[in-house]
Design an enzyme around this catalytic site. Structure first.
Site, mmCIF file in Angstrom:
data_model
loop_
_atom_site.group_PDB
_atom_site.id
_atom_site.type_symbol
_atom_site.label_atom_id
_atom_site.label_comp_id
_atom_site.label_asym_id
_atom_site.label_seq_id
_atom_site.Cartn_x
_atom_site.Cartn_y
_atom_site.Cartn_z
ATOM 1 N N PHE A 170 0.833 -1.197 0.000
ATOM 2 C CA PHE A 170 0.000 0.000 0.000
ATOM 3 C C PHE A 170 0.872 1.254 0.000
ATOM 4 C CE2 PHE A 170 -2.310 -3.238 2.408
ATOM 5 C CZ PHE A 170 -3.616 -3.136 1.948
ATOM 6 N N ASP A 171 0.477 2.244 -0.781
ATOM 7 C CA ASP A 171 0.960 3.603 -0.560
ATOM 8 C C ASP A 171 0.267 4.125 0.703
ATOM 9 O OD1 ASP A 171 2.078 6.159 -0.937
ATOM 10 O OD2 ASP A 171 0.387 6.794 -2.189
#
Length: 357
Positions: free
Chosen positions: A208-209
């Site tokens: 995930f960012d």
């Protein structure tokens, strides 16, 4: 206003009655199927499941079929699909992610045979029902457990996502994904990697960012509008104030719940789920707020990588995630080039700059 008091309880009572009726219907259906003998695992009860809705173009490679649809129309497209019903479709960008979800399910069923808290994959497509046979044949060819289909015959399937209690929606259609995000459903547009990469068969790996993915875009707004120095100052001043949640926070939470089920069985070192935070933030100047936010939510992330503006692609090559969520297209494109399957989350201020570019 004087008449609003009695109506609210009545509406609440009606909703409760409908919920109880749905519960009874489900129990009756489940009782019927429980008496049938089958080696195939049955789909979990929707209220307990983590439902991942996947479009047909995300699950399978339908590039040629899409070309026929766009150039020759729906009738030729349907005929082509029917003529090729026994030709197995090749994997699409979400295929190996779905395979990894099903591996997690298999491990959960070993440890918790009567528990229904696991992934439920739903094929959510605007394809016509006549195309369904080829999709079913391909799903069975690969041994996927996808029992729930929603084929809407050319209409947008977005309205059904809520009815299916969807936790995550993956599609190759950016407009439908945008529509789902605006409806408050965690969603992303899938992009195929430009290189073939071997993915883990034994561990679901999700990257995930941070900003505008797990977290809101409040800090990203400051970067875009006021510059990095103001951003660093803002993050240090607000280090102990948790960031608001972003569109994918709920899915990370879902993964965390399943991880804890493995930990409870002393399977931490053999857990089939691993999560990664891959952010352009700098650790020293803006990382503490991120980690403290996750702590305040009661969430763990297995690995956190603060890149201080460096490209994400090379790091993702080492991680080899089944899926990488990011809100900025230049990170998506960089990941693609080096072989990572990336999913664009169209949320936050970065979309304004992407559209203007």
């Amino acid at each position: 206003m004087s008449g609003s008091g009695p109506e609210a309880p009545q509406a609440s009572d009606a909703a409760e009655v409908r919920l109880q009726e749905a519960e009874r219907d489900w129990e009756a259906a489940k009782a019927f199927y429980d008496n049938l003998v089958s080696k195939r695992p049955r789909p979990p009860k929707p209220q307990h499941a983590i439902t991942v809705a996947v479009s047909s173009r995300a699950l399978f490679d339908l590039v040629e079929e899409r070309r026929i649809f766009e150039e020759q129309g729906v009738e030729k497209y349907v005929k082509y699909q029917q003529d090729n019903e026994n030709v197995t479709l090749k994997p699409g960008p979400a295929f190996y992610f779905v395979k990894a979800l099903e591996h997690v399910n298999a491990r959960l069923l070993e440890l918790y045979p009567d528990d229904e808290e696991r992934f439920d994959i739903v094929l959510m497509t605007n394809n016509h029902a006549q195309v369904g046979v080829r999709l079913i044949n391909s799903i069975n060819h690969y041994g996927l457990t996808i029992e729930r289909f929603c084929m809407t015959g050319g209409k947008s399937p977005i309205g059904y996502l809520t009815a299916y209690l969807t936790n995550l929606y993956l599609s190759a259609d950016s407009e439908k994904v945008q529509e789902a995000i605006e409806a408050g459903i965690a969603s992303a547009t899938m992009f195929t990697a430009n290189k073939d990469v071997a993915y883990s068969d034994t561990q679901l790996r999700v990257a995930f960012d941070g900003d505008a993915v797990l977290f809101s875009d409040e800090s990203e707004q400051i970067v875009k509008e006021q510059g990095l120095d103001r951003f660093f100052e803002h993050e240090q001043l607000n280090e102990n104030k948790p960031l608001a949640q972003g569109p994918l926070k709920g899915f990370l939470e879902d993964l965390g719940k399943l991880q804890k089920k493995f930990y409870a069985k002393n399977e931490r070192l053999n857990c089939p789920i691993r999560t990664f935070l891959v952010t352009a933030r700098s650790a020293a100047s803006s990382g503490a707020r991120v980690l403290k936010t996750l702590r305040s939510w009661g969430l763990e992330i297995d690995e956190a990588l603060f890149l201080a503006g460096a490209p994400k692609g090379p790091i993702l090559v080492k991680i080899r995630p089944h899926i990488f969520f990011d809100d900025q297209m230049f990170h998506i494109e960089g990941a693609q080039k080096l072989g990572t399957i990336a999913a664009h989350v169209p949320y936050g201020i970065a979309q304004k700059y992407h559209k203007s570019a």
